[in-house]
Design an enzyme around this catalytic site. Structure first.
Site, mmCIF file in Angstrom:
data_model
loop_
_atom_site.group_PDB
_atom_site.id
_atom_site.type_symbol
_atom_site.label_atom_id
_atom_site.label_comp_id
_atom_site.label_asym_id
_atom_site.label_seq_id
_atom_site.Cartn_x
_atom_site.Cartn_y
_atom_site.Cartn_z
ATOM 1 N N LYS A 293 -42.255 -54.205 -26.329
ATOM 2 C CA LYS A 293 -40.449 -54.595 -26.638
ATOM 3 C C LYS A 293 -40.907 -54.661 -27.753
ATOM 4 O O LYS A 293 -40.994 -54.722 -28.367
ATOM 5 C CB LYS A 293 -40.223 -55.949 -26.168
ATOM 6 N N GLU B 245 -49.641 -50.729 -25.461
ATOM 7 C CA GLU B 245 -49.404 -52.087 -24.836
ATOM 8 C C GLU B 245 -48.930 -52.241 -23.520
ATOM 9 O O GLU B 245 -49.537 -53.299 -22.892
ATOM 10 C CB GLU B 245 -47.892 -52.301 -25.761
ATOM 11 N N SER C 7 -28.390 -56.252 -24.781
ATOM 12 C CA SER C 7 -27.236 -57.020 -25.331
ATOM 13 C C SER C 7 -26.397 -55.856 -26.701
ATOM 14 O O SER C 7 -25.344 -55.571 -26.570
ATOM 15 C CB SER C 7 -27.273 -57.960 -26.167
ATOM 16 N N ARG D 140 -29.024 -63.286 -28.616
ATOM 17 C CA ARG D 140 -29.285 -64.590 -29.388
ATOM 18 C C ARG D 140 -28.251 -65.970 -29.398
ATOM 19 O O ARG D 140 -27.897 -66.867 -28.948
ATOM 20 C CB ARG D 140 -29.781 -64.050 -30.057
ATOM 21 N N TYR E 60 -26.009 -54.723 -19.186
ATOM 22 C CA TYR E 60 -24.797 -55.492 -18.247
ATOM 23 C C TYR E 60 -24.179 -55.535 -17.558
ATOM 24 O O TYR E 60 -22.870 -55.586 -17.672
ATOM 25 C CB TYR E 60 -24.605 -56.337 -19.997
ATOM 26 N N ARG F 27 -39.009 -62.373 -35.365
ATOM 27 C CA ARG F 27 -40.257 -61.656 -34.276
ATOM 28 C C ARG F 27 -41.215 -60.005 -34.406
ATOM 29 O O ARG F 27 -41.742 -59.962 -33.841
ATOM 30 C CB ARG F 27 -39.206 -61.776 -32.639
ATOM 31 N N LYS G 207 -37.989 -51.693 -24.272
ATOM 32 C CA LYS G 207 -37.072 -52.166 -24.512
ATOM 33 C C LYS G 207 -36.868 -52.251 -26.078
ATOM 34 O O LYS G 207 -37.965 -52.491 -26.586
ATOM 35 C CB LYS G 207 -36.839 -53.482 -23.901
HETATM 36 C C1 PBG Z 1 -36.119 -63.418 -25.437
HETATM 37 C C2 PBG Z 1 -35.712 -61.669 -24.392
HETATM 38 C C3 PBG Z 1 -35.146 -61.675 -25.929
HETATM 39 C C4 PBG Z 1 -33.976 -60.435 -24.747
HETATM 40 C C5 PBG Z 1 -35.064 -60.581 -23.443
HETATM 41 N N1 PBG Z 1 -35.372 -61.391 -23.657
HETATM 42 C C6 PBG Z 1 -34.491 -61.899 -27.363
HETATM 43 C C7 PBG Z 1 -35.580 -61.388 -28.060
HETATM 44 O O1 PBG Z 1 -36.584 -61.531 -28.176
HETATM 45 O O2 PBG Z 1 -34.743 -62.171 -29.277
HETATM 46 C C8 PBG Z 1 -32.698 -59.910 -25.370
HETATM 47 C C9 PBG Z 1 -32.209 -59.234 -24.329
HETATM 48 C C10 PBG Z 1 -30.957 -58.046 -24.894
HETATM 49 O O3 PBG Z 1 -30.840 -57.907 -26.729
HETATM 50 O O4 PBG Z 1 -30.711 -58.310 -24.506
HETATM 51 N N2 PBG Z 1 -38.089 -63.391 -25.477
#
Ligand code: PBG
Length: 332
Positions: free
Chosen positions: A203, A241, A282, A213, A321, A225, A256
C-alpha cells in the site's frame, strides 16, 4: 521483410482475429466478470439519510438501512463482496469505536450477515484512521509519532470484534509492521482459525486516497502517512512487504492503488501463489468521473478499460467503487 504481412500468406495478421465483436470476444485474453468485483462501502453513525460525497459523485456515506439496501443490490448484480468502512459519531485517540460491539461497522456487519448469510463476502477493512481523532492509522506517542507495537494490540482487538460481528475476511490496511501476525494470533486465540486475512500488503503513500479521506473522514490532523505507507518509487520493497505478510500468515494480498501501480500488481502476481487483489482507489474513481463529466472521456468505456487493465496486470479481483455498475455493464 514483408510489410505488415501483406505479401506473405503465413504472416499472422492481428486484423484477422479482430474483424467482428464475436471474434474479439472469443480471443480476448483477459476476462472481466461481476465475480471479480468487490464494492467498498461507507457507513456512518447517526445519519438520517445517505450523504453524497462531493469528490466521489455517485458514492455515499450510508445509513445502516441504506447500506442494507445497497448490499442486496450488490448481491443481485452478482459481485462477490463488499468491504466495509465505518465512520463513528465519536472519535478518540485510541479509536475505541473500531472494536466496540455496538460500533458502527460492527453493527453493520451483524446486520448484513443476518440479511445475506454467505451470499456476499463481507470484508472488514481493519484500520484506525476513521476512528481516531488525530486521523492516523494507529495510536500516536505524545510526540505525535505513530507507535507501531501498541497499535498491534489495538488491531488484534478490532479483528476479534469484526470476527464476532460476522466478517468473512479481515483486511488490515494500516501498514503497521507485524500486523498480520498480530491479527492471525488474535483470531486463532479467539477460535476463528478459519477466518482468512487479506493483507493490504503493498500500500503506497498515494495522493489518490484524497477523496476517500473526505468519504471516511479520516484525514490525518497532522503529518502524513509516508512513514508507514510505501514510497511510490519503490518496487522491490513491495515484494518484500508481500513476502513478509505471507510469512506472517496472510491468505491473500492486495496492491493499492491500482492504475498507477500496474507494474507492482504484475510483479506480485508473478511472484506469489495466493489470490492477488487490487484496489482501484477513490482518486482513480474521481479522475474518471471528473473527466467524464466534462465529456473528455467516455465514462463507461473508461470504467471497463481501467478494470480490464487491472485484471490484465494480474489481479484476480478488484475493489472498485464502480463494482455494481460495472457488473451491470458486463451483463448487458
Ligand atoms: C485506511 C484506508 C485508506 C484507504 C483504504 N483504507 C486511506 C488511507 O490510507 O489514507 C483508501 C481507499 C481509497 O482511496 O479509495 N488506512
Amino acid at each position: 521483410m514483408t510489410s505488415a504481412g501483406g505479401a506473405n500468406p503465413g504472416f499472422a495478421r492481428g486484423r484477422r482475429l479482430r474483424s467482428t465483436p464475436a471474434l474479439r470476444r472469443l480471443t480476448a485474453q483477459t476476462r472481466l466478470s461481476p465475480a471479480d468485483l468487490v464494492l467498498p462501502v461507507f457507513v456512518k453513525e447517526g445519519l438520517d439519510s445517505p450523504q453524497p460525497i462531493g469528490s466521489m459523485p455517485g458514492v455515499v456515506q450510508h445509513t445502516q438501512d441504506s447500506l442494507r439496501k445497497a448490499a442486496h443490490e450488490a448481491a443481485e448484480a452478482g459481485i462477490s463482496g463488499l468491504i466495509l468502512f465505518g465512520i463513528p459519531a465519536d472519535k478518540d485517540p485510541l479509536g475505541t469505536q473500531a472494536d466496540a460491539a455496538d460500533g458502527v461497522v460492527n453493527v453493520a456487519l451483524q446486520q448484513l450477515r443476518a440479511d445475506l448469510g454467505d451470499e456476499l463476502v463481507l470484508m472488514a477493512d481493519l484500520c484506525l484512521c476513521e476512528y481516531t481523532d488525530h486521523g492516523h492509522c494507529g495510536v500516536v506517542t505524545p510526540a505525535g509519532v505513530v507507535d507501531n507495537d501498541p497499535t498491534l494490540d489495538r488491531y488484534a482487538a478490532v479483528a476479534l470484534a469484526q470476527a464476532q460481528a460476522g466478517a468473512h475476511v479481515i483486511a488490515p490496511s494500516g501498514m503497521m509492521d507485524g500486523q498480520v501476525a498480530a491479527i492471525r494470533r488474535a483470531l486463532d486465540g479467539g477460535g476463528y482459525t478459519e477466518l482468512p486475512v487479506l493483507a493490504y500488503a503493498a500500500k503506497y503513500a498515494s495522493c489518490f486516497y484524497g477523496p476517500f479521506r473526505e468519504a471516511a473522514e479520516g484525514a490525518p490532523q497532522f503529518g502524513d502517512r509516508s512513514t508507514y505507507q510505501m514510497d511510490p518509487p519503490n518496487a522491490d520493497e513491495a515484494l518484500r512487504e508481500v513476502a513478509q505478510d505471507l510469512a506472517e500468515g496472510a491468505d491473500a494480498v492486495m496492491v493499492k492503488p491500482a492504475l498507477a501501480y500496474l507494474d507492482i500488481i504484475a510483479r506480485v502476481a508473478d511472484e506469489v501463489r495466493v489470490p492477488v487483489s487490487a484496489y482501484q482507489v477513490s482518486g482513480e474513481y474521481a479522475m474518471v468521473e471528473a473527466a467524464a463529466a466534462h465529456g473528455w472521456v467516455d465514462r463507461e468505456r473508461a470504467i471497463l478499460e481501467t478494470l480490464t487493465a487491472i485484471r490484465r496486470a494480474g489481479a484476480g479481483s478488484v475493489l472498485t467503487y464502480w463494482a455494481v455498475e460495472a457488473a451491470r455493464l458486463l451483463r448487458r
